[in-house]
Scaffold this motif. Structure first.
Motif, PDB file in Angstrom:
ATOM      1  N   GLU A   1       0.828  -1.205   0.000  1.00 47.11           N
ATOM      2  CA  GLU A   1       0.000   0.000   0.000  1.00 47.11           C
ATOM      3  C   GLU A   1       0.864   1.258   0.000  1.00 47.11           C
ATOM      4  OE1 GLU A   1      -3.931  -1.767   2.353  1.00 47.11           O
ATOM      5  OE2 GLU A   1      -2.398  -0.648   3.447  1.00 47.11           O
ATOM      6  N   LEU A   2       1.964   1.249   0.736  1.00 51.47           N
ATOM      7  CA  LEU A   2       2.888   2.387   0.711  1.00 51.47           C
ATOM      8  C   LEU A   2       3.527   2.536  -0.665  1.00 51.47           C
ATOM      9  CD1 LEU A   2       4.732   2.216   4.160  1.00 51.47           C
ATOM     10  CD2 LEU A   2       3.045   3.898   3.411  1.00 51.47           C
ATOM     11  N   LYS A   3       3.834   1.421  -1.295  1.00 48.95           N
ATOM     12  CA  LYS A   3       4.420   1.478  -2.640  1.00 48.95           C
ATOM     13  C   LYS A   3       3.472   2.163  -3.612  1.00 48.95           C
ATOM     14  CE  LYS A   3       5.888  -1.541  -6.431  1.00 48.95           C
ATOM     15  NZ  LYS A   3       6.099  -2.945  -6.878  1.00 48.95           N
ATOM     16  N   ALA A   4       2.185   1.845  -3.515  1.00 49.62           N
ATOM     17  CA  ALA A   4       1.205   2.482  -4.395  1.00 49.62           C
ATOM     18  C   ALA A   4       1.096   3.973  -4.104  1.00 49.62           C
ATOM     19  CB  ALA A   4      -0.154   1.795  -4.224  1.00 49.62           C
ATOM     20  N   LYS A   5       1.153   4.340  -2.827  1.00 50.24           N
ATOM     21  CA  LYS A   5       1.083   5.760  -2.476  1.00 50.24           C
ATOM     22  C   LYS A   5       2.334   6.505  -2.927  1.00 50.24           C
ATOM     23  CE  LYS A   5      -2.977   5.913  -0.744  1.00 50.24           C
ATOM     24  NZ  LYS A   5      -4.041   6.668  -1.464  1.00 50.24           N
ATOM     25  N   LEU A   6       3.471   5.836  -2.889  1.00 47.28           N
ATOM     26  CA  LEU A   6       4.702   6.466  -3.371  1.00 47.28           C
ATOM     27  C   LEU A   6       4.582   6.788  -4.853  1.00 47.28           C
ATOM     28  CD1 LEU A   6       7.671   7.321  -2.939  1.00 47.28           C
ATOM     29  CD2 LEU A   6       8.320   4.958  -3.437  1.00 47.28           C
ATOM     30  N   ALA A   7       4.009   5.883  -5.609  1.00 47.54           N
ATOM     31  CA  ALA A   7       3.819   6.139  -7.040  1.00 47.54           C
ATOM     32  C   ALA A   7       2.895   7.333  -7.253  1.00 47.54           C
ATOM     33  CB  ALA A   7       3.253   4.895  -7.716  1.00 47.54           C
ATOM     34  N   GLU A   8       1.853   7.431  -6.437  1.00 49.05           N
ATOM     35  CA  GLU A   8       0.946   8.572  -6.556  1.00 49.05           C
ATOM     36  C   GLU A   8       1.663   9.874  -6.216  1.00 49.05           C
ATOM     37  OE1 GLU A   8      -2.605   8.099  -4.318  1.00 49.05           O
ATOM     38  OE2 GLU A   8      -3.095   6.137  -5.181  1.00 49.05           O
ATOM     39  N   LEU A   9       2.421   9.866  -5.120  1.00 49.49           N
ATOM     40  CA  LEU A   9       3.128  11.083  -4.709  1.00 49.49           C
ATOM     41  C   LEU A   9       4.125  11.523  -5.771  1.00 49.49           C
ATOM     42  CD1 LEU A   9       3.771  10.276  -0.943  1.00 49.49           C
ATOM     43  CD2 LEU A   9       2.259  12.055  -1.844  1.00 49.49           C
ATOM     44  N   ARG A  10       4.818  10.584  -6.362  1.00 50.59           N
ATOM     45  CA  ARG A  10       5.806  10.957  -7.384  1.00 50.59           C
ATOM     46  C   ARG A  10       5.116  11.437  -8.652  1.00 50.59           C
ATOM     47  NH1 ARG A  10      10.209   6.236  -6.114  1.00 50.59           N
ATOM     48  NH2 ARG A  10      11.653   7.566  -4.959  1.00 50.59           N
ATOM     49  N   GLY A  11       3.934  10.919  -8.912  1.00 54.30           N
ATOM     50  CA  GLY A  11       3.189  11.427 -10.043  1.00 54.30           C
ATOM     51  C   GLY A  11       2.712  12.839  -9.801  1.00 54.30           C
ATOM     52  N   GLN A  12       2.392  13.143  -8.546  1.00 52.28           N
ATOM     53  CA  GLN A  12       1.909  14.466  -8.190  1.00 52.28           C
ATOM     54  C   GLN A  12       3.048  15.473  -8.075  1.00 52.28           C
ATOM     55  OE1 GLN A  12       0.105  13.320  -4.577  1.00 52.28           O
ATOM     56  NE2 GLN A  12      -1.540  12.196  -5.583  1.00 52.28           N
ATOM     57  N   GLY A  13       4.243  14.991  -7.822  1.00 56.27           N
ATOM     58  CA  GLY A  13       5.351  15.923  -7.681  1.00 56.27           C
ATOM     59  C   GLY A  13       6.642  15.178  -7.478  1.00 56.27           C
ATOM     60  N   ASP A  14       7.591  15.420  -8.292  1.00 56.64           N
ATOM     61  CA  ASP A  14       8.873  14.746  -8.196  1.00 56.64           C
ATOM     62  C   ASP A  14       9.951  15.750  -7.774  1.00 56.64           C
ATOM     63  OD1 ASP A  14      10.814  12.565 -10.346  1.00 56.64           O
ATOM     64  OD2 ASP A  14      10.383  12.510  -8.206  1.00 56.64           O
ATOM     65  N   GLY A  15       9.597  16.542  -6.752  1.00 62.29           N
ATOM     66  CA  GLY A  15      10.542  17.541  -6.274  1.00 62.29           C
ATOM     67  C   GLY A  15      10.177  18.930  -6.782  1.00 62.29           C
ATOM     68  N   PRO A  16      10.845  19.933  -6.282  1.00 61.97           N
ATOM     69  CA  PRO A  16      10.530  21.325  -6.620  1.00 61.97           C
ATOM     70  C   PRO A  16      11.119  21.780  -7.946  1.00 61.97           C
ATOM     71  CG  PRO A  16      12.310  21.258  -5.036  1.00 61.97           C
ATOM     72  CD  PRO A  16      11.887  19.832  -5.251  1.00 61.97           C
ATOM     73  N   VAL A  17      11.600  20.850  -8.778  1.00 64.57           N
ATOM     74  CA  VAL A  17      12.199  21.247 -10.055  1.00 64.57           C
ATOM     75  C   VAL A  17      11.137  21.874 -10.949  1.00 64.57           C
ATOM     76  CG1 VAL A  17      13.388  20.418 -12.099  1.00 64.57           C
ATOM     77  CG2 VAL A  17      13.947  19.460  -9.849  1.00 64.57           C
ATOM     78  N   ILE A  18       9.956  21.254 -11.017  1.00 67.80           N
ATOM     79  CA  ILE A  18       8.874  21.769 -11.870  1.00 67.80           C
ATOM     80  C   ILE A  18       7.936  22.598 -10.999  1.00 67.80           C
ATOM     81  CG2 ILE A  18       6.959  21.154 -13.375  1.00 67.80           C
ATOM     82  CD1 ILE A  18       8.383  18.555 -14.009  1.00 67.80           C
ATOM     83  N   GLN A  19       7.832  23.881 -11.302  1.00 72.38           N
ATOM     84  CA  GLN A  19       6.935  24.779 -10.589  1.00 72.38           C
ATOM     85  C   GLN A  19       5.859  25.270 -11.556  1.00 72.38           C
ATOM     86  OE1 GLN A  19       6.950  25.905  -7.251  1.00 72.38           O
ATOM     87  NE2 GLN A  19       8.433  24.262  -6.914  1.00 72.38           N
ATOM     88  N   ILE A  20       4.625  25.121 -11.141  1.00 71.93           N
ATOM     89  CA  ILE A  20       3.506  25.582 -11.967  1.00 71.93           C
ATOM     90  C   ILE A  20       3.263  27.057 -11.662  1.00 71.93           C
ATOM     91  CG2 ILE A  20       1.121  25.165 -12.647  1.00 71.93           C
ATOM     92  CD1 ILE A  20       3.062  22.830 -13.129  1.00 71.93           C
ATOM     93  N   ALA A  21       3.296  27.865 -12.706  1.00 71.98           N
ATOM     94  CA  ALA A  21       3.093  29.306 -12.520  1.00 71.98           C
ATOM     95  C   ALA A  21       1.629  29.605 -12.233  1.00 71.98           C
ATOM     96  CB  ALA A  21       3.547  30.055 -13.776  1.00 71.98           C
ATOM     97  N   GLU A  22       1.404  30.694 -11.534  1.00 76.86           N
ATOM     98  CA  GLU A  22       0.032  31.123 -11.280  1.00 76.86           C
ATOM     99  C   GLU A  22      -0.585  31.651 -12.569  1.00 76.86           C
ATOM    100  OE1 GLU A  22      -0.045  33.913  -8.123  1.00 76.86           O
ATOM    101  OE2 GLU A  22       0.704  32.500  -6.617  1.00 76.86           O
ATOM    102  N   GLY A  23      -1.891  31.564 -12.651  1.00 80.45           N
ATOM    103  CA  GLY A  23      -2.583  32.017 -13.857  1.00 80.45           C
ATOM    104  C   GLY A  23      -4.067  31.826 -13.716  1.00 80.45           C
ATOM    105  N   PRO A  24      -4.785  31.987 -14.773  1.00 79.01           N
ATOM    106  CA  PRO A  24      -6.245  31.844 -14.704  1.00 79.01           C
ATOM    107  C   PRO A  24      -6.649  30.400 -14.408  1.00 79.01           C
ATOM    108  CG  PRO A  24      -5.523  32.033 -16.979  1.00 79.01           C
ATOM    109  CD  PRO A  24      -4.326  32.312 -16.133  1.00 79.01           C
TER     110      PRO A  24
END
Length: 713
Positions: A301-324
C-alpha cells in the motif's frame, strides 16, 4: 564300448599306437609341404611319428583360473627359485599321460562345454598387458559463439584483483555459479541479451518504485559491448548489481543498528547462491527478483502511495506558474467539449505524471482527472479545476517530505520478518504502531481486535522496536522495578524523602552484594494494573494494564518508561487466549474474575509473535495515506543517512554500549526502611523478577476473600 578283458589290453595299445602314427605322419606331411624350412630326411619323420605324444584334443585349454598371482610380494626370491623346482600348473598336470587311465575312456568322454567356455591358449598367450585407463576428455558445454566470453570470465574470476564483489560470500557464490556452467555467460547469448538478462535489467531500472535508488544498481550498456572483454565485464557488473538489489530489497539499505540502539529485529539476509540459482532458472527473472521485496500488505500500500506522490510531484524542479483557473467541460448534446489551452499544461502533465501527449497545451479530460485525484489526496474539494489553491498545493515542498517519509517507512518494513504471525494459529500476530499509539491483533490477514496504547517518552524512555513472541499472561502481577527507574529516579527521590517508597506502596530490599531491589505487590494500585503481557526481550519491556486510565483520552500518548500500557487489557487477554486456546472460551468477565492478590500465569501452548513497529506513514482502511509525527526522530536519522552517506556501507552492524547500573555512590539516607536484607543473594535472576518469577510466599488475601495460591495454567 569298453572291453575289460586283460588279455586284450596290450592289443588295444598297439592298435592305438599304429593309428596315432598314421595320423601324425599325415598331419606332419601336410605341414611340411607348407613350411619354408624343409625337414632333414624321411627317417627323421619316421622317428618323430614313432614317438608317443599326448592327445591334446582331450586336454581342456588353460583358463585364467589356472594362474594365480602372488599378492604378498612383487619381487621373487632368486635363491628359493633355484632350491625348489617350480610346481607344474594344473593344465600341465592334466596334459601328462596317466598310466592308470584307459585311452578309450579319454577319447570317447570329452568335456561337453570346454570349447564353448574356454579361452584359446594362443589368445591367452598373445594378449598384451592392459594399458592404464586414460582420463576422459572433458567436452565444453559452452556454445562456440560464447566461448571467447567464457574464457574471459574464467580469467577475470580467477584474478584476485576482481573489484565487482566486495563481500566474500557473494564472490564465492559467483565463482561457483559460473564454474558450474563452464563460465558460459548468463545474461547474453551470442552477444545478445537473453530474456533473463532483459528481465533483471528491467527490474533494476524500476528500483525507484520500491523506494530504492536505481543509481545503487548500475546497469551496463550491453549494446556497446562489442568484444569478449567488454561482454564479460558487463556480465559481471550486472551480476553484482542483481545481488546488491536482492540483498537490499530483502534486508534494507541500512542495518537497523545504524539508526538506534533500541531496535532489534531478527536477521534474514539473502543467500547469494540461492539468489543466483533462483534468478537464473526462473521463467520470469524480473518477477523473481521482485520477490525479494517485502510481501506485506502495508508495504504494498505504501508502494502504491509512493507512485501517486511521485506522479503528483517529483521535487521542486517543476513549478507551476500562477494564472487563470482552468476547467474542463465534457461535450453535451448542445455544446462541444471545452478543453482550454494554456502554456502551463505541459508542465502540469509532467508534474502529475501524465505520459500521454506530454507537449499538449490542452487542459483535457486526462489532465482534469489527474488534478481531481490530487485534490482528493490533499483534502481539497475534488472539482478538477486548476485554481490558485490547487497550484500552491502542487508546488508545496510538503510533497517531497511525504515522499521521504514513505520511503523510510518502506525501508523499515524490510527489517521485519517476512512472516509476521504464527502459521499454526492462522498467521496470528500482534502489531503495535508507536507513532499512532495503536495496537492490533491480526489473524488470517484480517484485523481481529484493536485498542489504544500509551508508549514510551521520547529520549531515554523510548519504546524499542522489536519482534518477539508472547509466551504467557500474568494476572495480578508483581511490579519489579527496572534498574533504570531504581537508579535514575527512586534512589534520588529517597535522598529527598526517605519515606517516599513506603507511601507509594513499594518494598525496598537489599541483596548481599549491596544492590537494591524495589517491587510493588499485586493490587489495584499496582503500576502494572491487573494484567501483564509477557514477551521476554533484552530491553525488559512488556505490555500491561495501568491504573492511569485518563491518559488514553489524549491524542498523543507517549508517557511511559518504555513499556506499553493497554487501554482494555481484559478484552486483549481474552482475544489472545481464544486464539491460542480456542476451546477454553475465555471472556473479559472470566479474566476479571481472576483479579485478586495472587499472581496467576496463563501460559500459551503456542507462542504468539509480537511486532513493535514505527510507522509514521501508513494507509488507513479508507485507502488514505496517513502521516504521523516523527516522535523519536527515527525518520530524520534515516533520511539523513540515505541522502548523505553515499560512500558508506550502511549495511554493517553497529555495536552499542549497554547501560551499566552500579551501586549508588552515596549511601542511602537515614530513615530508609528496608522490607528485608540479604534476601536476593540467590534465587530468580533480575529478568525473572522483572517478569514475576515464581514466588514461594503467598501474599495476604484481601479482607473477606479466601487466600489464593499462585498457580500456572
Amino acid at each position: 564300448m569298453r572291453d575289460c578283458s586283460t588279455n586284450r589290453a596290450g592289443f588295444d595299445r598297439v592298435l592305438m599306437a599304429v593309428a596315432a602314427t598314421f595320423l601324425t605322419v599325415s598331419a606332419t606331411s601336410a605341414l611340411a609341404a607348407q613350411s619354408t624350412t624343409p625337414r632333414a630326411s624321411a627317417a627323421e619323420l619316421a622317428i618323430d611319428a614313432a614317438v608317443p605324444r599326448p592327445e591334446p584334443a582331450n586336454v581342456p585349454p588353460p583358463t585364467v583360473g589356472d594362474f594365480k598371482m602372488d599378492s604378498t610380494a612383487s619381487v621373487p626370491d632368486a635363491t628359493k627359485a633355484v632350491e625348489k623346482p617350480a610346481e607344474p600348473s594344473p593344465a600341465a598336470k592334466a596334459a601328462e599321460p596317466k598310466t592308470d587311465t584307459k585311452p578309450a575312456e579319454t577319447v570317447t568322454a570329452p568335456a561337453a562345454n570346454d570349447a564353448a567356455t574356454a579361452t584359446p591358449p594362443a589368445a591367452t598367450a598373445t594378449a598384451p598387458a592392459a594399458e592404464p585407463a586414460k582420463e576422459p576428455v572433458k567436452v565444453s558445454t559452452v556454445a562456440p559463439a560464447d566461448q571467447p566470453v567464457a574464457d574471459r570470465l574464467r580469467d577475470m574470476l580467477g584474478a584476485k584483483s576482481l573489484r565487482y564483489f566486495d563481500r566474500k560470500n557473494e564472490r564465492a557464490a559467483v565463482e561457483k555459479f559460473y564454474s558450474a556452467r563452464d563460465y558460459a555467460p548468463q545474461w547474453t547469448q551470442a552477444g545478445k541479451l537473453t530474456d533473463s538478462g532483459k528481465g533483471v535489467i528491467a527490474r533494476l531500472k524500476d528500483a525507484a518504485t520500491e523506494g530504492l535508488n536505481p543509481a545503487d544498481y548500475p546497469v551496463p550498456d550491453f549494446a556497446a559491448a562489442a568484444s569478449p572483454d567488454q561482454l564479460a565485464e558487463a556480465e559481471l557488473k550486472l551480476t553484482a548489481s542483481m545481488l546488491d538489489y536482492a540483498r537490499q530489497a530483502q534486508s534494507g539499505r541500512m542495518h537497523w543498528s545504524q539508526v538506534s540502539a533500541d531496535i532489534l529485529y531478527p536477521e534474514h539476509p539473502t543467500d547469494p547462491a540461492e539468489v543466483l540459482a533462483n534468478i537464473s532458472t526462473a521463467k520470469d527473472a524480473s518477477a523473481a527478483l521482485d520477490g525479494y521485496n517485502p510481501p506485506h500488505k502495508l508495504y504494498k500500500e505504501l508502494k502504491a502511495k509512493l507512485a501517486e506522490l511521485r506522479g503528483q510531484g517529483d521535487g521542486p524542479v517543476i513549478q507551476i506558474a500562477e494564472g487563470p483557473a482552468l476547467a474542463y467541460k465534457a461535450a453535451t448534446k448542445k455544446l462541444g467539449e471545452v478543453a482550454p489551452e494554456d502554456s502551463r499544461v505541459p508542465q502540469l502533465r509532467a508534474k502529475l505524471g501524465i505520459s500521454e501527449h506530454p507537449d499538449s497545451t490542452h487542459y483535457d479530460a486526462k489532465v482534469a482527472a489527474a488534478v481531481r485525484k490530487f485534490q482528493e489526496s490533499v483534502d481539497l474539494k475534488p472539482t478538477g479545476v486548476l485554481d490558485d489553491r490547487t497550484v500552491k498545493a502542487i508546488n508545496s515542498p510538503k510533497r517531497d517530505r511525504q515522499i521521504d517519509t514513505v520511503i523510510v517507512n518502506m525501508e523499515r518494513w524490510r527489517w521485519l520478518p517476512r512472516q509476521l504471525g504464527a502459521a499454526s494459529l492462522g498467521n496470528a500476530y500482534v502489531i503495535l504502531n508507536i507513532p499512532d499509539f495503536t495496537l492490533k491483533v491480526m489473524q488470517n490477514g484480517a484485523q481481529v481486535w484493536n485498542t489504544r496504547v500509551v508508549t514510551g517518552k521520547p529520549g531515554n524512555h523510548a519504546t524499542p522496536l522489536l519482534t518477539e513472541t508472547m509466551k504467557f499472561i500474568t494476572v495480578n502481577p508483581t511490579w519489579n522495578v527496572p534498574p533504570s527507574i531504581i537508579y535514575n529516579e527512586y534512589l534520588p527521590a529517597l535522598q529527598q524523602d526517605p519515606t517516599v517508597l513506603q507511601r507509594m506502596g513499594l518494598k525496598l530490599e537489599r541483596a548481599r552484594d549491596g544492590s537494591i531491589h524495589i517491587s510493588q505487590p499485586p493490587g489495584e494500585a499496582n503500576a502494572l494494573g491487573r494484567i501483564r503481557f509477557n514477551f521476554p526481550n533484552k530491553f525488559l519491556v512488556y505490555q500491561h494494564d495501568t491504573p492511569d486510565k485518563h491518559l488514553f483520552a489524549k491524542e498523543e500518548r507517549a508517557f511511559s518508561h518504555g513499556c506499553m500500557r493497554v487501554q482494555n487489557p481484559d478484552q486483549y487477554a481474552s482475544t489472545l487466549l481464544n486464539i491460542v486456546m480456542p476451546n477454553e472460551r475465555y471472556t473479559p468477565e472470566k479474566i476479571r474474575g481472576m483479579y485478586g492478590r495472587s499472581e496467576i500465569d496463563l501460559k500459551f501452548p503456542t507462542p504468539l509473535p509480537v511486532n513493535i513497529t514505527y510507522q509514521t506513514a501508513f494507509v488507513d482502511d479508507a485507502g488514505k495515506l496517513q502521516i504521523r509525527k516523527d516522535l523519536y526522530g527515527r525518520d530524520a536519522v534515516m533520511i539523513n543517512l540515505l541522502k548523505n552517506s553515499r560512500n558508506k556501507d550502511l549495511e554493517t552492524l553497529v555495536s552499542h554500549a549497554q547501560p551499566n547500573y552500579s551501586r549508588p555512590k552515596d549511601g542511602l539516607p537515614a530513615g530508609v526502611s528496608f522490607a528485608s536484607d540479604n534476601t536476593y543473594s540467590s534465587g530468580p535472576s533480575f529478568f525473572e523478577r522483572l517478569f514475576g518469577g515464581p514466588s514461594t510466599v503467598t501474599p495476604p488475601a484481601p479482607v473477606g476473600r479466601r487466600p489464593q495460591q499462585r498457580f500456572t495454567r
